[in-house]
Design a protein around this motif. Sequence first.
Motif, PDB file in Angstrom:
ATOM      1  N   TYR A  20       0.847  -1.279   0.149  1.00 49.49           N
ATOM      2  CA  TYR A  20       0.030  -0.029  -0.233  1.00 49.49           C
ATOM      3  C   TYR A  20       0.760   1.144   0.082  1.00 49.49           C
ATOM      4  CZ  TYR A  20       1.460   0.128   4.920  1.00 49.49           C
ATOM      5  OH  TYR A  20       2.219   0.115   6.227  1.00 49.49           O
ATOM      6  N   CYS A  21       2.142   0.859   0.051  1.00 52.64           N
ATOM      7  CA  CYS A  21       2.989   2.246   0.176  1.00 52.64           C
ATOM      8  C   CYS A  21       3.482   2.965  -1.062  1.00 52.64           C
ATOM      9  CB  CYS A  21       4.118   1.647   1.259  1.00 52.64           C
ATOM     10  SG  CYS A  21       5.347   3.261   1.409  1.00 52.64           S
ATOM     11  N   PHE A  23       5.654   5.829  -0.622  1.00 54.82           N
ATOM     12  CA  PHE A  23       6.801   6.596  -0.230  1.00 54.82           C
ATOM     13  C   PHE A  23       7.835   6.459  -0.717  1.00 54.82           C
ATOM     14  CE2 PHE A  23       3.593   7.060   3.336  1.00 54.82           C
ATOM     15  CZ  PHE A  23       3.870   8.374   4.027  1.00 54.82           C
ATOM     16  N   GLY A  63      10.543   5.287   4.458  1.00 53.15           N
ATOM     17  CA  GLY A  63      11.369   4.162   4.674  1.00 53.15           C
ATOM     18  C   GLY A  63      11.295   3.832   6.233  1.00 53.15           C
ATOM     19  N   THR A  64      12.407   3.105   6.243  1.00 53.96           N
ATOM     20  CA  THR A  64      12.443   2.493   7.774  1.00 53.96           C
ATOM     21  C   THR A  64      13.925   2.915   8.496  1.00 53.96           C
ATOM     22  OG1 THR A  64      11.362   0.716   7.171  1.00 53.96           O
ATOM     23  CG2 THR A  64      12.216   0.336   9.078  1.00 53.96           C
ATOM     24  N   GLU A  89      11.273   7.383  13.163  1.00 57.94           N
ATOM     25  CA  GLU A  89      10.300   6.645  12.649  1.00 57.94           C
ATOM     26  C   GLU A  89      11.041   5.290  12.821  1.00 57.94           C
ATOM     27  OE1 GLU A  89       7.263   8.300   9.821  1.00 57.94           O
ATOM     28  OE2 GLU A  89       8.882   7.432   8.855  1.00 57.94           O
ATOM     29  N   GLY A 114       5.427   2.363  13.895  1.00 57.58           N
ATOM     30  CA  GLY A 114       4.382   1.809  12.875  1.00 57.58           C
ATOM     31  C   GLY A 114       3.701   0.512  12.999  1.00 57.58           C
ATOM     32  N   TYR A 184      -4.643   6.825  10.536  1.00 53.24           N
ATOM     33  CA  TYR A 184      -4.835   7.180   8.995  1.00 53.24           C
ATOM     34  C   TYR A 184      -6.056   6.294   8.476  1.00 53.24           C
ATOM     35  CZ  TYR A 184      -0.509   9.486   9.887  1.00 53.24           C
ATOM     36  OH  TYR A 184       0.718  10.303  10.443  1.00 53.24           O
ATOM     37  N   GLU A 187      -5.193   4.786   2.340  1.00 50.68           N
ATOM     38  CA  GLU A 187      -5.207   5.659   1.000  1.00 50.68           C
ATOM     39  C   GLU A 187      -4.906   4.390   0.102  1.00 50.68           C
ATOM     40  OE1 GLU A 187      -3.842   9.584   0.017  1.00 50.68           O
ATOM     41  OE2 GLU A 187      -3.690   9.476   2.082  1.00 50.68           O
ATOM     42  N   LYS A 189      -3.111   4.444  -2.868  1.00 48.87           N
ATOM     43  CA  LYS A 189      -2.121   5.176  -3.544  1.00 48.87           C
ATOM     44  C   LYS A 189      -2.172   4.681  -5.157  1.00 48.87           C
ATOM     45  CE  LYS A 189      -0.613   7.330   0.071  1.00 48.87           C
ATOM     46  NZ  LYS A 189      -0.687   8.819   0.118  1.00 48.87           N
TER      47      LYS A 189
HETATM   48  C1  LIG Z   1       6.383   7.196   5.914  1.00 51.10           C
HETATM   49  S1  LIG Z   1       5.528   5.569   6.377  1.00 51.10           S
HETATM   50  C2  LIG Z   1       6.850   5.230   7.285  1.00 51.10           C
HETATM   51  C3  LIG Z   1       6.686   4.380   8.724  1.00 51.10           C
HETATM   52  C4  LIG Z   1       7.188   2.974   8.808  1.00 51.10           C
HETATM   53  N1  LIG Z   1       8.278   2.543   7.577  1.00 51.10           N
HETATM   54  C5  LIG Z   1       6.358   1.971   8.765  1.00 51.10           C
HETATM   55  O1  LIG Z   1       5.958   1.513   7.935  1.00 51.10           O
HETATM   56  O2  LIG Z   1       5.592   1.808   9.912  1.00 51.10           O
HETATM   57  C6  LIG Z   1       4.388   6.380   7.732  1.00 51.10           C
HETATM   58  C7  LIG Z   1       3.172   5.991   8.010  1.00 51.10           C
HETATM   59  O3  LIG Z   1       2.396   6.580   7.036  1.00 51.10           O
HETATM   60  C8  LIG Z   1       1.019   5.747   6.947  1.00 51.10           C
HETATM   61  N2  LIG Z   1       0.902   5.489   5.692  1.00 51.10           N
HETATM   62  C9  LIG Z   1       1.556   4.816   4.812  1.00 51.10           C
HETATM   63  N3  LIG Z   1       1.079   4.691   3.622  1.00 51.10           N
HETATM   64  C10 LIG Z   1      -0.159   4.788   3.758  1.00 51.10           C
HETATM   65  C11 LIG Z   1      -1.513   4.807   2.979  1.00 51.10           C
HETATM   66  N4  LIG Z   1      -1.493   4.186   1.654  1.00 51.10           N
HETATM   67  N5  LIG Z   1      -2.689   5.081   3.556  1.00 51.10           N
HETATM   68  C12 LIG Z   1      -2.666   5.554   4.787  1.00 51.10           C
HETATM   69  N6  LIG Z   1      -1.686   5.747   5.500  1.00 51.10           N
HETATM   70  C13 LIG Z   1      -0.510   5.247   5.069  1.00 51.10           C
HETATM   71  C14 LIG Z   1       1.502   4.617   7.980  1.00 51.10           C
HETATM   72  O4  LIG Z   1       0.798   4.521   9.125  1.00 51.10           O
HETATM   73  C15 LIG Z   1       2.968   4.820   8.311  1.00 51.10           C
HETATM   74  O5  LIG Z   1       3.376   4.368   9.725  1.00 51.10           O
END
Ligand SMILES: C[S@@+](CC[C@H](N)C(=O)[O-])C[C@H]1O[C@@H](n2cnc3c(N)ncnc32)[C@H](O)[C@@H]1O
Length: 370
Positions: A20-21, A23, A63-64, A89, A114, A184, A187, A189
């Motif tokens: 789902y990410c 970033f 990232g992590t 984070e 997270g 959150y 979303e 993406k």
């Molecule tokens: C930049 S991320 C990085 C945090 C860390 N790597 C992790 O995965 O826990 C920060 C936060 O954005 C939120 N996030 C990332 N993708 C998302 C999405 N598609 N919809 C909603 N929240 C999201 C998550 O809750 C995540 O902990």
Amino acid sequence: MNGVRHLYVHLPFCSHRCGYCDFVTVVGRTGDHDRYVDAILAELALERELLADELETVFVGGGTPTFMGAASLPRLLEALPAAAEVTVEANPETVTPALAALLRAVGVTRVSVGAQSFEPRLLRVLERIAQPDDVRRAVYALRDATFDNISLDLIYGIPGQSAADLERDLTAALALEPDHLSCYELEAKPGTRFTHTFGNELTRQADAMEGYFERVVERLTDAGYRWYETANFCRPGAPLGADDFRSRHNLAYWHGRDYLGIGIGAVSTVGGERWRNRPSLPRYLSAVLTGARPPRESERLLAIVRERERVMLGLRLDEPLAVDSVQSTLDRDALRRLEGLGLARTGASTLALTERGRFLGDAVTAELLA
Ligand SMILES: C[S@@+](CC[C@H](N)C(=O)[O-])C[C@H]1O[C@@H](n2cnc3c(N)ncnc32)[C@H](O)[C@@H]1O
Ligand code: SF4
């Protein structure tokens, strides 16, 4: 000169990419971690004159960040400027007692963990590595290392998540007594694997999300948390030397302050200019390690654009927005209409959304913008 008081450092490495990410992340590449730290410090040296002598906040995000080697991450943290709030984070499975103690020893004041969910079935849907017990172990290790400002991230609206699942997630999160919570709505993406697989399901369940959001706010405020930003909650009280448990770094964004972002994909807003470093790791490394600025896109921000951002971000907060500086962006007729509907309220020189207005959020704010 009044320099920038907020610094964001992007550490893109992850052990795997969650579906789902979207970033800016780089999977693996452990061989590049040390060079990346060198590059971050080189980019920081190039931009050092933009920063104030004393910083208010440093946020190390990803990232992590905690996936970086036990040598690389402390080396970086030790070399970063000090600040009243230094957040890192962390993904739960990476937080050992040794790492927690190390973060504390190098001046980190706040850790954002997270968690996302405490339901193994839903964690699988999100393709998370950490299990609920990893989240608990991480929080205990951080508390043992004397961290008094721990935040948990939760996601709701995960495909297959029932209202009862959400209640259990909130109960499990509250049981850990975090000082801060970010919740959150998931979303979809564009372009992610996740959206390809679950996009239609997320569209189908969209109507139910308003109820989920209300439940999140209700549960957390009933438990004594302050709903200080649309998706953010904090325990009342004051950690040593700070005003309260709100994220001071994120407040700076919501208040429209200037900030410097370092690392691939990082965004900066300084003196009416915004730039974003391009997301390519090899290009970043080769530019910065030879003394050049990384490839970036930049734009001059018109005053009207900043004002609109100020309204959009400021109205996410539970504190009133001073209207003097945003007069020209407000639609006075819409404001009167929204006041009549009980969605907004004005003071002598301030504007805020009511609780109902905050639930509708961006839709109300969009109406207010001329
Ligand atoms: C930049 S991320 C990085 C945090 C860390 N790597 C992790 O995965 O826990 C920060 C936060 O954005 C939120 N996030 C990332 N993708 C998302 C999405 N598609 N919809 C909603 N929240 C999201 C998550 O809750 C995540 O902990
Ligand atoms: S959600 Fe976190 S761990 Fe997963 S890919 Fe994104 S940044 Fe990495």
